[in-house]
Scaffold this motif. Structure first.
Motif, PDB file in Angstrom:
ATOM      1  N   ILE A 104       0.914  -1.173  -0.142  1.00  0.00           N
ATOM      2  CA  ILE A 104      -0.123  -0.186   0.119  1.00  0.00           C
ATOM      3  C   ILE A 104       0.991   1.134  -0.089  1.00  0.00           C
TER       4      ILE A 104
ATOM      5  N   MET B  50      -0.698   4.886   0.822  1.00  0.00           N
ATOM      6  CA  MET B  50      -0.781   5.604   2.020  1.00  0.00           C
ATOM      7  C   MET B  50      -1.713   4.835   2.674  1.00  0.00           C
TER       8      MET B  50
ATOM      9  N   ARG C 231      -5.238   4.890   2.011  1.00  0.00           N
ATOM     10  CA  ARG C 231      -6.444   5.757   2.141  1.00  0.00           C
ATOM     11  C   ARG C 231      -7.512   5.483   0.861  1.00  0.00           C
ATOM     12  N   ASN C 232      -7.363   4.137   0.668  1.00  0.00           N
ATOM     13  CA  ASN C 232      -8.106   3.767  -0.467  1.00  0.00           C
ATOM     14  C   ASN C 232      -9.764   3.194   0.146  1.00  0.00           C
TER      15      ASN C 232
ATOM     16  N   GLY D 288      -9.398  -0.229   1.573  1.00  0.00           N
ATOM     17  CA  GLY D 288      -8.435   0.614   2.549  1.00  0.00           C
ATOM     18  C   GLY D 288      -6.838   0.028   2.417  1.00  0.00           C
TER      19      GLY D 288
ATOM     20  N   PRO E  92       5.819   6.813  -3.100  1.00  0.00           N
ATOM     21  CA  PRO E  92       4.599   6.341  -2.935  1.00  0.00           C
ATOM     22  C   PRO E  92       3.846   7.026  -1.634  1.00  0.00           C
TER      23      PRO E  92
ATOM     24  N   GLY F 290      -4.816  10.988   0.261  1.00  0.00           N
ATOM     25  CA  GLY F 290      -4.544   9.648  -0.146  1.00  0.00           C
ATOM     26  C   GLY F 290      -3.156  10.117  -1.160  1.00  0.00           C
ATOM     27  N   SER F 291      -2.380   8.777  -1.489  1.00  0.00           N
ATOM     28  CA  SER F 291      -1.449   8.840  -2.312  1.00  0.00           C
ATOM     29  C   SER F 291      -1.388   9.163  -3.810  1.00  0.00           C
TER      30      SER F 291
ATOM     31  N   LEU G 131       0.439   8.515  -6.047  1.00  0.00           N
ATOM     32  CA  LEU G 131       0.936   7.446  -6.693  1.00  0.00           C
ATOM     33  C   LEU G 131      -0.015   6.384  -6.765  1.00  0.00           C
ATOM     34  N   GLY G 132      -0.366   5.912  -5.325  1.00  0.00           N
ATOM     35  CA  GLY G 132      -1.545   4.887  -5.222  1.00  0.00           C
ATOM     36  C   GLY G 132      -2.804   5.035  -6.042  1.00  0.00           C
ATOM     37  N   ASN G 133      -3.283   6.192  -5.742  1.00  0.00           N
ATOM     38  CA  ASN G 133      -4.586   6.617  -6.468  1.00  0.00           C
ATOM     39  C   ASN G 133      -4.354   6.447  -8.052  1.00  0.00           C
TER      40      ASN G 133
ATOM     41  N   ASP H 158      -4.320   2.933  -9.153  1.00  0.00           N
ATOM     42  CA  ASP H 158      -5.745   2.366  -9.090  1.00  0.00           C
ATOM     43  C   ASP H 158      -6.805   2.950  -9.745  1.00  0.00           C
TER      44      ASP H 158
ATOM     45  N   ARG I  44      -5.917  -9.436  -5.722  1.00  0.00           N
ATOM     46  CA  ARG I  44      -6.189  -8.186  -6.040  1.00  0.00           C
ATOM     47  C   ARG I  44      -6.727  -8.141  -7.370  1.00  0.00           C
TER      48      ARG I  44
HETATM   49  P1  ADP Z   1      -4.504   5.676  -1.641  1.00  0.00           P
HETATM   50  O1  ADP Z   1      -3.988   6.317  -2.804  1.00  0.00           O
HETATM   51  O2  ADP Z   1      -6.124   5.805  -1.400  1.00  0.00           O
HETATM   52  O3  ADP Z   1      -3.796   6.190  -0.406  1.00  0.00           O
HETATM   53  P2  ADP Z   1      -3.602   3.026  -1.435  1.00  0.00           P
HETATM   54  O4  ADP Z   1      -2.152   3.519  -0.973  1.00  0.00           O
HETATM   55  O5  ADP Z   1      -4.321   2.214  -0.568  1.00  0.00           O
HETATM   56  O6  ADP Z   1      -4.494   4.368  -1.656  1.00  0.00           O
HETATM   57  O7  ADP Z   1      -3.295   2.215  -2.969  1.00  0.00           O
HETATM   58  C1  ADP Z   1      -4.445   1.625  -3.514  1.00  0.00           C
HETATM   59  C2  ADP Z   1      -4.478   0.410  -3.740  1.00  0.00           C
HETATM   60  O8  ADP Z   1      -3.344   0.313  -5.122  1.00  0.00           O
HETATM   61  C3  ADP Z   1      -3.664  -0.303  -2.567  1.00  0.00           C
HETATM   62  O9  ADP Z   1      -5.064  -1.061  -1.727  1.00  0.00           O
HETATM   63  C4  ADP Z   1      -3.064  -1.339  -3.038  1.00  0.00           C
HETATM   64  O10 ADP Z   1      -3.511  -2.638  -3.490  1.00  0.00           O
HETATM   65  C5  ADP Z   1      -2.499  -0.652  -4.493  1.00  0.00           C
HETATM   66  N1  ADP Z   1      -1.371  -0.251  -4.402  1.00  0.00           N
HETATM   67  C6  ADP Z   1      -0.879   1.015  -3.664  1.00  0.00           C
HETATM   68  N2  ADP Z   1       0.308   1.424  -3.852  1.00  0.00           N
HETATM   69  C7  ADP Z   1       1.007   0.485  -4.657  1.00  0.00           C
HETATM   70  C8  ADP Z   1       2.290   0.423  -5.205  1.00  0.00           C
HETATM   71  N3  ADP Z   1       3.101   1.394  -4.502  1.00  0.00           N
HETATM   72  N4  ADP Z   1       2.576  -0.680  -5.720  1.00  0.00           N
HETATM   73  C9  ADP Z   1       1.592  -1.602  -6.065  1.00  0.00           C
HETATM   74  N5  ADP Z   1       0.409  -1.381  -5.684  1.00  0.00           N
HETATM   75  C10 ADP Z   1      -0.055  -0.426  -4.960  1.00  0.00           C
END
Ligand code: ADP
Length: 609
Positions: A140, A142, A144-145, A150, A184, A212-213, A215-217, A220, A574
């Motif tokens: 993950i 951050m 905050r998904n 989550g 991230p 939220g992140s 990168l993560g957002n 996704d 996933r």
């Molecule tokens: P947010 O951006 O909302 O904080 P997350 O960090 O939870 O979101 O990221 C959303 C989803 O994407 C996570 O639940 C995870 O499965 C996937 N993910 C997040 N970061 C990474 C990453 N750096 N590499 C691969 N998959 C990731």
């Protein structure tokens, strides 16, 4: 509304990578107190199941040995076994141990441990460790998904890799190229503050809530609301740790820069040469993204507005008017069409302030309360923003007003026509790249509120919109759940996003929400509509609807998965992609498993059956 401070203030960005910027400190305290004062659940309860939850096929001795080894690699302080009571917390202090917005039982999706790498090399070390011990890992950024799982791993007992805590640097902001390179753990809040600190004339693009992140957002495939709102479409260049521990750069990053530096066009040109591989690392479990480039938008003038429509039946006509406006790019961003019930929810007041009966709030009660709210007794509310200089915005608004005037009674309001507390004022921020917290106000609707999203893609056509809308309306009524539709509209498709808000303390509400999701996924798929994103517990069901050609797409994904990740260690399940080791062994959720889990049957294979 004044709220006395009874809870510790949210963490600050100055001391915590996922904290709140100073400018939002007061609002953060108010939002947190308002939300948590409605909690009836205790902060935590003793764990019922054995702790920690072990990874599949791993006994306690093997687990302890593997964790000791991990501590030696990373340092004791960077590995935490998940054996304490689970705390749901709230948005700014979210847990990385489980799904804070649990739809099954709180303990049904839990990690065995959380690990905090500080470098790309350490991420590679963790991946090699996971292969050695055949322990699933779940990255993950951050976490905050929320609404989609989550921080919870799909396979309980996985080791969560919390990348953001120690890998949260803004590696570069290139003001001339209008781009950045991020790790991230950079949140929208953090990126925005840094752009301001450097006084750069650039915008970031933020989703509804800014914690939220970035990168993560983007991986996704989340969305925001400026013209750069399609986050994955505006990323440029990835660095990825593959499931075998190797490191990959995509796009122009694959061509080494001079003297070992980064390629000067890594953040300038997306596909580079050969197959464009970035897509397979979005919404997948094929790699861990450790760096990502993002484009930033040069700042410009902007004008947010809303348009109200008087009748519920205006819905298909509104969609018909939006389509050409969006195709011609007269609409400046991804506008939202919301139902007037949300005027009630975005006041941050609980449902019980409006209605104390059982079941969904009736239409005539919504009408009665809407009459005393700023937009009045209307049906649909369209939120848009136009961009450019003042003269061009004025021309655009004239065209938009003229187009919507075909619907009798349509009325445009500007921020100056509405009070400072109205939701439109927060859209002014979000639609010009300023991250805020306002959207969390929804969660005051019921005590202990959590939410789930149902997000089908629908053609921007009145008759298609009507088909999905009717399914959604009928099934919400069947299961007695308030319907909160938000349509994020583009020229050819709309993300029809339904926010299902439920009380985490009520097994009955959770069960109804889960059945509702299951039936909406199935009924809309039967009409040819599919979701763009979903909660991890509904991933198999949604992936299963994309089954054209005897499941050709999933067979393709599985081929890639098995080639890249033969031990099946990276985020198994996933997006519905199961590695060979797990496939067909009782992990897939295709029927009533979520509802059954609420009766204590757990998620995952049942050795007793
Ligand atoms: P947010 O951006 O909302 O904080 P997350 O960090 O939870 O979101 O990221 C959303 C989803 O994407 C996570 O639940 C995870 O499965 C996937 N993910 C997040 N970061 C990474 C990453 N750096 N590499 C691969 N998959 C990731």
């Amino acid at each position: 509304m004044s709220t006395s401070s009874t809870f510790p203030p949210p963490p600050a960005l100055s001391s915590h990578h996922s904290g709140l910027p100073e400018r939002l400190a007061e609002i953060g305290i108010e939002t947190k107190n308002r939300l948590l004062s409605k909690r009836t659940l205790p902060e935590s309860v003793a764990r019922q199941q054995n702790v920690p939850r072990l990874p599949p096929d791993t006994n306690r001795v093997e687990f302890d040995q593997a964790i000791d080894e991990l501590k030696q690699i990373l340092g004791e302080e960077h590995v935490a076994v998940n054996d304490k009571p689970l705390v749901d917390g709230w948005y700014m202090e979210h847990p990385n141990t489980h799904d804070a917005f649990h739809i099954a039982l709180q303990e049904d999706l839990v990690s065995s441990a959380v690990v905090y790498p500080g470098t790309v090399g350490e991420v590679q070390d963790i991946v090699r460790w996971a292969n050695k011990h055949k322990i699933p890992i779940y990255p993950i950024s951050m976490g905050r998904n929320i609404g989609y799982g989550g921080t919870a791993p799909r396979v309980s007992g996985s080791v969560v890799i919390d990348l953001g805590k120690r890998m949260n640097r803004i590696l570069n902001i290139d003001a001339e190229n209008a781009s950045c390179l991020l790790e991230p753990g950079v949140s929208y809040f953090a990126l925005y503050e840094e752009v301001q600190r450097r006084k750069l004339p650039l915008w970031i693009d933020t989703p509804d809530v800014g914690g939220g992140s970035v990168l993560g957002n983007a991986i996704d495939r989340g969305v925001g609301y400026t013209p750069y709102g399609d986050h994955f479409a505006n990323h440029c260049g990835l660095e990825i740790v593959l499931p075998n521990g190797e490191l990959l750069r995509t796009g122009m990053g694959a061509l080494p820069g001079k003297d070992g530096g980064d390629n000067p066009t890594w953040q300038s040109f997306q596909p580079a040469y050969g197959p464009y591989s970035d897509g397979i690392f979005s919404q997948s479990n094929f790699g861990i993204v450790v760096r990502m480039g993002m484009w930033l938008m040069p700042e410009t003038g902007h004008q947010s507005y809303l348009i109200t429509f008087p009748r519920d039946e205006d819905f298909p006509d509104i969609v018909e008017i939006i389509r050409p406006l969006a195709q011609q790019r007269i609409l400046g961003n991804i506008p939202q069409l919301r139902h007037v019930i949300q005027e009630l929810a975005t006041t941050a007041r609980p449902k019980s302030d409006f209605y104390d009966g059982i079941g969904p709030i009736p239409r005539d009660i919504i009408r009665e309360h809407a009459s005393s709210l700023p937009v009045g007794d209307v049906s649909w509310v369209f939120y848009g923003t136009q961009y450019g200089d003042a003269a061009s915005i004025a021309t655009q608004l004239d065209s938009i007003r003229a187009a919507f005037s075909k619907i009798a009674g349509a009325k445009m309001l500007l921020p100056g026509d509405l009070p400072p507390s109205h939701y439109l004022q927060s859209r002014v921020s979000v639609c010009s790249g300023v991250p805020v917290l306002k959207e969390l106000d929804w969660l005051n609707w019921v005590p202990n509120a959590a939410h789930l999203f149902f997000s089908p893609i629908v053609p921007t056509r009145g008759k298609d919109a009507q088909v999905v809308h009717e399914i959604v309306v009928r099934l919400h009524a069947k299961y007695g759940i308030d319907l909160f539709p938000t349509l994020c509209v583009a020229g050819r498709e709309m993300h029809y996003i339904v926010n299902i808000v439920y009380d985490r303390s009520s097994l009955d509400e959770k069960r109804r929400a889960a059945v509702l999701m299951r039936e909406m996924i199935a009924e809309t798929a039967a009409e040819g509509y599919g979701e763009y994103r979903t909660h991890i517990l509904f991933a198999d069901m949604v992936a299963g609807t994309y089954n054209w050609g005897n499941n050709a797409l999933m067979r393709f994904n599985e081929t890639i998965k098995d080639a890249l990740d033969p031990n099946g260690i990276l985020a198994p399940g996933r997006n519905g992609i199961w590695p060979k080791r797990f496939r067909g062994k009782g992990w897939e959720i295709t029927g009533t498993e979520v509802e059954d889990a609420l009766e204590g049957k757990g998620i995952g294979p049942r050795p007793d059956l």
